[in-house]
Design an enzyme around this catalytic site. Sequence first.
Site, mmCIF file in Angstrom:
data_model
loop_
_atom_site.group_PDB
_atom_site.id
_atom_site.type_symbol
_atom_site.label_atom_id
_atom_site.label_comp_id
_atom_site.label_asym_id
_atom_site.label_seq_id
_atom_site.Cartn_x
_atom_site.Cartn_y
_atom_site.Cartn_z
ATOM 1 N N CYS A 189 0.857 -1.190 0.000
ATOM 2 C CA CYS A 189 0.000 0.000 0.000
ATOM 3 C C CYS A 189 0.890 1.236 0.000
ATOM 4 C CB CYS A 189 -0.881 -0.003 1.253
ATOM 5 S SG CYS A 189 -1.943 1.436 1.399
ATOM 6 N N HIS A 209 -9.008 -3.725 -1.919
ATOM 7 C CA HIS A 209 -8.046 -2.934 -1.147
ATOM 8 C C HIS A 209 -8.425 -1.449 -1.187
ATOM 9 C CE1 HIS A 209 -3.726 -1.906 0.033
ATOM 10 N NE2 HIS A 209 -4.209 -0.744 -0.395
ATOM 11 N N GLU A 210 -8.746 -0.951 -2.393
ATOM 12 C CA GLU A 210 -9.061 0.474 -2.522
ATOM 13 C C GLU A 210 -10.404 0.806 -1.870
ATOM 14 O OE1 GLU A 210 -6.715 2.354 -3.279
ATOM 15 O OE2 GLU A 210 -5.442 0.738 -4.034
ATOM 16 N N HIS A 239 -10.037 1.437 1.726
ATOM 17 C CA HIS A 239 -9.576 2.792 2.079
ATOM 18 C C HIS A 239 -10.768 3.731 2.271
ATOM 19 C CE1 HIS A 239 -5.225 2.682 1.917
ATOM 20 N NE2 HIS A 239 -5.227 2.076 0.744
HETATM 21 NI NI NI Z 1 -3.580 1.205 -0.112
#
Ligand code: NI
Length: 177
Positions: A100, A143-144, A147
């Site tokens: 990341c 993953h995004e 966030h």
């Molecule tokens: Ni990330």
Amino acid sequence: MAIRTLLRIGHPFLLTPAKLVTRFDTSQLHDLVQDLFDTMEAHQGVGLAAPQIGVGLRVFVFGIKAHPKYPQIEEIPFTVLINPVLEPLDKEVDETWEGCLSIPEMHGIVPRYTHLRYSAYDIHRVPIAKREVSGFHARVVQHECDHLDGILYPHRIRDLRFFGYSDELFPDKGKTR
Ligand code: NI
């Protein structure tokens, strides 16, 4: 546009859920998307979410070109997703290394759904046709999206023995990506 400063793990903003975008096609939104692409490219990332540059909106960009040096990495078209919604297609989960841009020089093994469907809007508020993806593409989108919910990949690591500095984990290879 601009390469923006990346917030790193420890900054409380990375733990703050982002808000839905309600105004589309504005100059601010166009600038944000361009800055996300510029910043991602400058750091050779595969994805970047607005909260990572201090903007609390549900927007992220991702994509990677095929690279002759990393033939195991599949190409993903460069894409912007706004207000994305994810839907796992089954319970199959796959565990592999992840990094990341907000956690530089480190990698960890993270479980993610293998098969996924997602929908979202583009910058003009046009719905993006639902996409079914798997593997690396599905992992990047999860993953995004995390966030946007204030979740960083170490929060999902099941066994923290598989988390550390990339050059310690992979002394011969350097980074996996
Ligand atoms: Ni990330």
